[in-house]
Design a protein around this motif. Structure first.
Motif, PDB file in Angstrom:
ATOM      1  N   SER A   1      -2.395   8.939   9.733  1.00  0.00           N
ATOM      2  CA  SER A   1      -3.819   8.988   9.385  1.00  0.00           C
ATOM      3  C   SER A   1      -4.082   8.196   8.114  1.00  0.00           C
ATOM      4  O   SER A   1      -5.056   7.432   8.028  1.00  0.00           O
ATOM      5  N   ALA A   2      -3.199   8.384   7.123  1.00  0.00           N
ATOM      6  CA  ALA A   2      -3.359   7.649   5.870  1.00  0.00           C
ATOM      7  C   ALA A   2      -3.231   6.149   6.121  1.00  0.00           C
ATOM      8  O   ALA A   2      -4.050   5.347   5.633  1.00  0.00           O
TER       9      ALA A   2
ATOM     10  N   ASN B   1     -14.972  -2.656   2.985  1.00  0.00           N
ATOM     11  CA  ASN B   1     -15.966  -1.617   2.730  1.00  0.00           C
ATOM     12  C   ASN B   1     -17.041  -2.199   1.814  1.00  0.00           C
ATOM     13  O   ASN B   1     -16.808  -2.442   0.631  1.00  0.00           O
TER      14      ASN B   1
ATOM     15  N   TRP C   1     -14.938  -3.738  -1.267  1.00  0.00           N
ATOM     16  CA  TRP C   1     -13.572  -4.097  -0.862  1.00  0.00           C
ATOM     17  C   TRP C   1     -13.662  -5.050   0.321  1.00  0.00           C
ATOM     18  O   TRP C   1     -14.213  -4.716   1.367  1.00  0.00           O
TER      19      TRP C   1
ATOM     20  N   HIS D   1     -19.810  -0.964   0.597  1.00  0.00           N
ATOM     21  CA  HIS D   1     -20.310  -0.124  -0.488  1.00  0.00           C
ATOM     22  C   HIS D   1     -19.404  -0.188  -1.710  1.00  0.00           C
ATOM     23  O   HIS D   1     -19.869  -0.182  -2.838  1.00  0.00           O
ATOM     24  N   ALA D   2     -18.084  -0.225  -1.461  1.00  0.00           N
ATOM     25  CA  ALA D   2     -17.156  -0.229  -2.579  1.00  0.00           C
ATOM     26  C   ALA D   2     -16.799  -1.648  -3.006  1.00  0.00           C
ATOM     27  O   ALA D   2     -16.087  -1.851  -3.991  1.00  0.00           O
TER      28      ALA D   2
ATOM     29  N   ILE E   1      -8.929  -8.050   4.418  1.00  0.00           N
ATOM     30  CA  ILE E   1      -7.892  -9.048   4.127  1.00  0.00           C
ATOM     31  C   ILE E   1      -7.269  -9.598   5.405  1.00  0.00           C
ATOM     32  O   ILE E   1      -6.415 -10.468   5.356  1.00  0.00           O
TER      33      ILE E   1
ATOM     34  N   SER F   1       0.832  -1.205   0.000  1.00  0.00           N
ATOM     35  CA  SER F   1       0.000   0.000   0.000  1.00  0.00           C
ATOM     36  C   SER F   1       0.865   1.253   0.000  1.00  0.00           C
ATOM     37  O   SER F   1       1.799   1.368   0.793  1.00  0.00           O
TER      38      SER F   1
ATOM     39  N   ALA G   1       0.102   4.006   1.173  1.00  0.00           N
ATOM     40  CA  ALA G   1      -0.042   4.674   2.468  1.00  0.00           C
ATOM     41  C   ALA G   1       0.961   4.106   3.476  1.00  0.00           C
ATOM     42  O   ALA G   1       1.542   4.855   4.273  1.00  0.00           O
TER      43      ALA G   1
ATOM     44  N   TYR H   1      -7.792   0.313   8.390  1.00  0.00           N
ATOM     45  CA  TYR H   1      -9.207   0.124   8.742  1.00  0.00           C
ATOM     46  C   TYR H   1      -9.944  -0.619   7.630  1.00  0.00           C
ATOM     47  O   TYR H   1     -10.734  -1.530   7.899  1.00  0.00           O
ATOM     48  N   VAL H   2      -9.668  -0.237   6.390  1.00  0.00           N
ATOM     49  CA  VAL H   2     -10.299  -0.955   5.267  1.00  0.00           C
ATOM     50  C   VAL H   2      -9.815  -2.401   5.237  1.00  0.00           C
ATOM     51  O   VAL H   2     -10.596  -3.327   4.993  1.00  0.00           O
ATOM     52  N   GLY H   3      -8.515  -2.604   5.528  1.00  0.00           N
ATOM     53  CA  GLY H   3      -7.980  -3.964   5.564  1.00  0.00           C
ATOM     54  C   GLY H   3      -8.655  -4.812   6.623  1.00  0.00           C
ATOM     55  O   GLY H   3      -8.847  -6.020   6.457  1.00  0.00           O
TER      56      GLY H   3
ATOM     57  N   ALA I   1      -6.290   4.779   7.887  1.00  0.00           N
ATOM     58  CA  ALA I   1      -7.446   4.671   7.001  1.00  0.00           C
ATOM     59  C   ALA I   1      -7.372   3.378   6.193  1.00  0.00           C
ATOM     60  O   ALA I   1      -8.365   2.652   6.048  1.00  0.00           O
ATOM     61  N   ILE I   2      -6.168   3.085   5.662  1.00  0.00           N
ATOM     62  CA  ILE I   2      -6.000   1.862   4.868  1.00  0.00           C
ATOM     63  C   ILE I   2      -6.104   0.621   5.753  1.00  0.00           C
ATOM     64  O   ILE I   2      -6.742  -0.378   5.386  1.00  0.00           O
TER      65      ILE I   2
END
Lengths: 163, 163
Positions: free
Chosen positions: B97-98, B110, B115, B112-113, B118, B48, B50, B104-106, B101-102
């Motif tokens: 912060s970046a 998400n 994703w 809606h998107a 993992i 990533s 980020a 959190y998605v991991g 954010a990543i």
């Protein structure tokens, strides 16, 4: 000279306020509904916690920026404003970094994690988010300039003035 | 009294240096290879942008934190250090912060998107990233305390001292 500096300072603060306000408005009004195969995608800022954080942080700083515009010149609160500027600039930086990181994944995806880019499906939404982030970035730059100016005035870190 | 304060200040700087160093080491050494159905996933920080940004930013601040430890007490550069603290704290906040954010998605994905999370596949990697982010967060807190202390010393924004 002092008056010109004060006007310049107020102008900068007004620009910062406008930029944060613009980014909040653009981000909250960005909305797109599209269907992809059988899947219906509704894209708005609430789909990502990072975008929600961005809107909340920028709203707070917009209110702060508005209030500071009306602070009288002689107020002792100006000394507090330097510390508040610092805290709120950090808030802006934090939220825009998180939002940028998510927007980047939305644009480019991430092969390794198997996250597909969504901007091809919701390009209008992506354009608006890009606009909000650009305005947000401008706001961050202005607040950093204001902060560095304050620190320069108070501390003279580059030792430009003779002792 | 002045000596105790100086030791306390140096201790804080040493803690900040240790925290940034720890988060760089933990992040760069986190590595996990796993296979999921026919897909082979290799998880490390370079997957990533980020996380790469996080490692670069924290490495820079680690070097800075190390150098500041050896700055002589009388040096006029201490005034520059306040401004540098500010800039590097912003760099830390932005990068963590970046990365958060990543991460959190991991962790959560998400919906809606589309994703997927993992962390179920590469849980060891996720644990190490969490550790790196925790150390990074501690470093940010310490740098903010150092900064607010500097500002308090110079500006007295809460008007605690009598004029």
């Amino acid at each position: 000279m002092a008056k010109a500096r004060r006007i310049c300072h107020l102008l900068f603060r007004f620009l910062a306020f406008s930029a944060t306000l613009a980014s909040v408005i653009v981000m909250t009004t960005s909305h797109e509904r599209t269907s992809f195969l059988t899947l219906s995608i509704e894209a708005k800022y609430t789909i990502s916690p990072a975008f929600k954080y961005f809107v909340i942080a920028y709203s707070i700083v917009t209110v702060y920026g508005f209030l500071v515009l009306f602070l009288p010149r002689e107020s002792l609160l100006w000394r507090l404003v330097v510390a508040l500027d610092l805290v709120f600039t950090m808030l802006l930086i934090s939220s825009i970094s998180a939002a940028l990181a998510i927007a980047y994944v939305g644009k480019k995806g991430n092969n390794h994690a198997g996250w597909l880019p969504i901007c091809d499906q919701v390009s209008k939404f992506c354009d608006r988010v890009t606009g909000a982030l650009a305005a947000g970035f401008a706001a961050v730059i202005i607040y950093i300039v204001l902060l560095l100016h304050s620190i320069h005035t108070v501390l003279d870190p580059l030792l430009l003035r003779k002792p």
